[in-house]
Design a protein around this motif. Structure first.
Motif, mmCIF file in Angstrom:
data_model
loop_
_atom_site.group_PDB
_atom_site.id
_atom_site.type_symbol
_atom_site.label_atom_id
_atom_site.label_comp_id
_atom_site.label_asym_id
_atom_site.label_seq_id
_atom_site.Cartn_x
_atom_site.Cartn_y
_atom_site.Cartn_z
ATOM 1 N N LEU A 192 0.842 -1.170 -0.134
ATOM 2 C CA LEU A 192 -0.010 0.000 -0.169
ATOM 3 C C LEU A 192 0.980 1.269 0.010
ATOM 4 O O LEU A 192 0.891 2.135 -0.692
ATOM 5 N N VAL A 193 1.722 1.464 1.049
ATOM 6 C CA VAL A 193 2.760 2.638 1.123
ATOM 7 C C VAL A 193 3.438 2.478 -0.132
ATOM 8 O O VAL A 193 3.848 3.800 -0.743
ATOM 9 N N GLY A 194 3.914 1.358 -0.653
ATOM 10 C CA GLY A 194 4.758 1.531 -1.913
ATOM 11 C C GLY A 194 4.130 2.115 -3.287
ATOM 12 O O GLY A 194 4.770 2.807 -3.767
ATOM 13 N N GLN A 195 2.760 1.564 -3.165
ATOM 14 C CA GLN A 195 2.077 2.166 -4.477
ATOM 15 C C GLN A 195 1.713 3.786 -4.156
ATOM 16 O O GLN A 195 1.951 4.548 -5.074
ATOM 17 N N ILE A 196 1.421 4.008 -2.920
ATOM 18 C CA ILE A 196 1.404 5.605 -2.683
ATOM 19 C C ILE A 196 2.586 6.536 -3.083
ATOM 20 O O ILE A 196 2.434 7.259 -3.855
ATOM 21 N N MET A 197 4.000 5.883 -2.598
ATOM 22 C CA MET A 197 4.998 6.526 -3.046
ATOM 23 C C MET A 197 5.277 6.643 -4.298
ATOM 24 O O MET A 197 5.906 7.283 -4.804
ATOM 25 N N ALA A 198 5.061 5.413 -5.145
ATOM 26 C CA ALA A 198 5.377 5.422 -6.454
ATOM 27 C C ALA A 198 4.480 6.058 -7.401
ATOM 28 O O ALA A 198 5.046 6.774 -8.378
ATOM 29 N N PHE A 199 3.269 6.094 -7.048
ATOM 30 C CA PHE A 199 2.181 6.788 -8.131
ATOM 31 C C PHE A 199 1.813 8.240 -7.479
ATOM 32 O O PHE A 199 1.421 9.018 -8.067
ATOM 33 N N GLY A 200 2.264 8.534 -6.166
ATOM 34 C CA GLY A 200 2.116 9.834 -5.555
ATOM 35 C C GLY A 200 3.206 10.436 -5.299
ATOM 36 O O GLY A 200 3.849 11.039 -6.221
ATOM 37 N N SER A 201 3.677 10.507 -4.209
ATOM 38 C CA SER A 201 4.903 11.126 -3.810
ATOM 39 C C SER A 201 5.207 10.789 -2.513
ATOM 40 O O SER A 201 4.665 10.409 -1.625
ATOM 41 N N HIS A 202 6.704 11.047 -2.047
ATOM 42 C CA HIS A 202 6.922 10.842 -0.657
ATOM 43 C C HIS A 202 6.488 11.640 0.399
ATOM 44 O O HIS A 202 6.191 11.395 1.297
ATOM 45 N N PHE A 203 6.016 12.904 -0.287
ATOM 46 C CA PHE A 203 5.258 13.779 0.614
ATOM 47 C C PHE A 203 3.907 13.057 1.116
ATOM 48 O O PHE A 203 3.442 13.136 2.510
ATOM 49 N N ILE A 204 3.171 12.529 0.139
ATOM 50 C CA ILE A 204 1.996 12.181 0.372
ATOM 51 C C ILE A 204 2.158 10.799 1.196
ATOM 52 O O ILE A 204 1.293 10.376 2.425
ATOM 53 N N GLY A 205 3.226 9.879 1.037
ATOM 54 C CA GLY A 205 3.484 8.859 1.747
ATOM 55 C C GLY A 205 3.668 8.986 3.411
ATOM 56 O O GLY A 205 3.088 8.271 4.237
ATOM 57 N N CYS A 206 4.574 10.183 3.704
ATOM 58 C CA CYS A 206 4.625 10.630 5.128
ATOM 59 C C CYS A 206 3.368 11.073 5.505
ATOM 60 O O CYS A 206 3.039 10.516 6.708
ATOM 61 N N GLY A 207 2.517 11.847 4.769
ATOM 62 C CA GLY A 207 1.205 12.089 5.578
ATOM 63 C C GLY A 207 0.412 10.955 5.722
ATOM 64 O O GLY A 207 -0.329 10.978 6.760
ATOM 65 N N PHE A 208 0.296 9.874 4.841
ATOM 66 C CA PHE A 208 -0.479 8.682 5.170
ATOM 67 C C PHE A 208 -0.082 7.981 6.357
ATOM 68 O O PHE A 208 -0.943 7.529 7.207
ATOM 69 N N ILE A 209 1.267 7.848 6.339
ATOM 70 C CA ILE A 209 1.639 6.867 7.535
ATOM 71 C C ILE A 209 1.465 7.695 9.006
ATOM 72 O O ILE A 209 1.268 7.181 9.978
ATOM 73 N N SER A 210 1.631 8.878 8.818
ATOM 74 C CA SER A 210 1.301 9.828 10.097
ATOM 75 C C SER A 210 -0.300 9.689 10.365
ATOM 76 O O SER A 210 -0.662 9.735 11.696
ATOM 77 N N GLY A 211 -1.038 9.921 9.518
ATOM 78 C CA GLY A 211 -2.523 9.928 9.736
ATOM 79 C C GLY A 211 -2.791 8.459 10.498
ATOM 80 O O GLY A 211 -3.838 8.408 11.235
ATOM 81 N N TRP A 212 -2.393 7.567 9.813
ATOM 82 C CA TRP A 212 -2.591 6.089 10.097
ATOM 83 C C TRP A 212 -2.258 5.829 11.648
ATOM 84 O O TRP A 212 -2.979 5.285 12.537
ATOM 85 N N ASN A 213 -1.016 6.341 12.229
ATOM 86 C CA ASN A 213 -0.310 5.895 13.200
ATOM 87 C C ASN A 213 -1.477 6.870 14.349
ATOM 88 O O ASN A 213 -1.547 6.378 15.401
ATOM 89 N N LEU A 214 -1.876 8.170 13.879
ATOM 90 C CA LEU A 214 -2.907 9.091 14.894
ATOM 91 C C LEU A 214 -4.289 8.246 15.038
ATOM 92 O O LEU A 214 -4.763 8.060 16.270
#
Length: 571
Positions: A192-214
């Motif tokens: 999941l996070v690999g596809q987000i980083m590949a087709f989105g950006s590293h910026f979006i991947g960091c935001g997704f991981i932070s939101g999930w942990n919250l």
């Protein structure tokens, strides 16, 4: 006819109640909480390696430094963390470590989002500001890993044992189910996070991981509270019960003290030290005594670990951490330098997780047929056989293995800001290499020879996961069944320290040789340490079973399986 209808309705009601009881049981709630926790951990562990390689400019040096800091911290603080787990109430330990871990990951994610957003506006790959970000990210991520270590000790090594009770088969099934959850999250979370980083950006991947942990932090906090309420045995620890009995029953018969149980036959060193601490608690301690108390805890924990009868088994597991042949930040970073993007890496991690699930299922089956100790022996042979493919990948055509390249080439270029090679070498760097020879290939042909080495490497790593996870489950249950409850935290803390000690050595190796051309030498050294670890387990197994180790199923094991049949494996 009416009586049969009543019986069928009663059966349906009983079936519905059993399903409802399972989904509301403490065992199922532990599974759900563990799944949420490991999902966030797997996303973060996968992403942080790619983030650090991206920030530092296609080099493994920063990822090796990060691994070095993490391993060194757990090595020094593992016994202290385990002692803190033993001395405090279970619910307080679990909830505190949960909040600290998730909060640190959220802060790291936000900080990396700022760094990536800044790098899009200005080419800021050097300077004190980016160096400060490196230090902050590694420091906060290290705190998160220490909190994760405390969570792993208290949930997987203590809570699971208490919920399983005295049933060894139930404990094995719960351990296997926890490992299956680990592997499933290894498949889905990195994908999941690999596809987000590949087709989105590293910026979006960091935001997704932070939101999930919250979001996950609040759900896990509630699940821990429910498990604690459903299992009254979690409210009292062995050390607390012993202190209450000493206060209420001062005249204990001497013959009862002289006949310890098999689990209590190990050296209860930490118990004696804790009793001495409790007896001196009313007195005022000097400042020097309080400062040196962590050092005494550190020493006592390691001595207690050495005196355990499963010492060699624990050491054998620790030696398996001295390897670059795992899907950690080093292997991920190496694959990233070889041209594999986040999407392909996530698929490879998913394949390794599938093989890990196979190893978990194999553990439950082999244990029922051959016993726990023999399962570790069989798993070790299987793992070593698969790792021979990794050794072969070093010498096949397409391998970047070349000891003639200076290992400090990238270090000079980053620290001194000077080109380490002339321009002609930069032009030759794009030419495919076959073994140690660099030959010009026609411009229209793709570099197919390089796929052979990479394919053999990851084939061996992925196939070896079957034996690795089966062996890990074997040693884990050996520790759970042979360590007394009051020492469970400190012994597992020292075991984590041993694991990270060998892990620390492998990060030091990468720091000394961070360039991809020296990765083949690291592969050979890694396989050698894995072989030494399984040799230590063989010594432990042969000392425990003797020549019966080579029997597929001994008479004692057959009698045990007939008398106490194990329930079906919970998946």
């Amino acid at each position: 006819f009416g009586q049969s209808n009543m019986e069928s309705s009663a059966r349906k009601k009983t079936c519905c109640e059993s399903v409802r009881d399972f989904f509301t049981s403490a065992k199922f709630l532990i599974y759900v909480g563990h799944a949420l926790s490991t999902w966030g951990d797997r996303m973060w562990n996968f992403a942080v390696a790619v983030f650090l390689v991206e920030l530092y400019g296609n080099s493994l040096l920063l990822t090796a430094v990060y691994g070095l800091v993490v391993a060194g911290s757990v090595l020094l603080l593992g016994a202290i963390i385990g002692d803190w787990v033993d001395r405090n109430p279970r619910l307080k330990v679990a909830q505190t470590s949960l909040v600290v871990q998730n909060s640190c990951v959220i802060v790291c994610g936000i900080l990396l989002m700022v760094v990536f957003f800044r790098s899009q506006l200005v080419e800021l790959y050097n300077g004190w500001l980016l160096t400060t970000c490196y230090v902050l990210v590694i420091t906060i991520a290290n705190i998160a890993n220490l909190a994760s270590t405390a969570t792993s000790i208290t949930i997987q090594r203590d809570w699971v044992v208490v919920v399983a009770g005295q049933d060894s088969n139930k404990l094995a099934d719960m351990n296997a189910t926890v490992r299956i959850i680990d592997q499933l999250t290894n498949i889905l979370a990195p994908m999941l996070v690999g596809q987000i980083m590949a087709f989105g950006s590293h910026f979006i991947g960091c935001g997704f991981i932070s939101g999930w942990n919250l979001c996950s932090m609040f759900v896990e906090y509630t699940l821990l509270w429910k498990v604690y309420k459903l299992t009254p045995a979690l409210a009292v620890k062995a050390g607390q019960k012993e202190q209450q009995q000493e206060l209420k029953q001062l005249n204990v018969p001497k013959d009862l003290e002289g006949s310890p149980s098999p689990e209590e036959s190990s050296q209860p060193l930490m118990n004696e030290i804790s009793v001495l601490h409790d007896s001196n608690s009313p007195k005022k301690r000097s400042c020097c005594y309080q400062v040196t108390e962590p050092l005494r805890t550190f020493r006592s924990g390691w001595v207690a670990y050495y005196n355990q009868n499963i010492f060699l088994a624990g050491m054998s597991l620790a030696f398996l951490y001295m390897t670059v042949l795992g899907f950690d930040c080093i292997t991920t970073g190496y694959a990233y330098t070889q041209g594999l993007n986040g999407s392909i890496l996530s698929l490879l991690m998913g394949a390794s997780a599938v093989m890990g699930i196979c190893g978990t299922v194999a553990f439950t089956w082999i244990r029922k047929k051959c016993g726990l100790i023999r399962t570790g022996f069989v798993s070790g042979v299987a793992q070593l056989s698969c790792l021979m493919l990794c050794v072969a990948s070093v010498f096949v055509p397409g391998s970047p293995f070349d000891l003639g390249v200076s290992p400090f080439r990238d270090l000079y270029s980053h620290l001194l800001g000077e080109p380490d090679l002339p321009e002609v070498d930069h032009a030759l760097s794009a030419i495919p290499q076959v073994g140690n020879l660099t030959t010009a290939a026609p411009s229209g042909e793709p570099p197919l020879p390089s796929l052979l080495s990479v394919s053999l490497l990851f084939a061996g790593v992925i196939a070896a996961r079957v034996g690795l996870w089966s062996f890990d489950l074997t040693v884990t249950q050996l520790i759970q069944e042979n360590v007394i409850e009051s020492e469970r935290g400190v012994i597992n803390g020292v075991q984590n320290s041993m694991n990270y000690l060998l892990d620390l050595l492998h990060f030091i190796m990468v720091i000394l040789a961070p360039n991809p051309e020296a990765f083949g030498l690291l592969v050979i050294i890694s396989v050698s340490f894995v072989a030494m670890g399984h040799m230590m387990y063989f010594r432990f197994a042969f000392k425990s079973l003797g020549k019966r180790l080579f029997l597929c199923c001994s008479p004692e094991q057959k009698v045990e399986t007939v008398e106490t049949p194990s329930p079906p494996t919970t998946v």
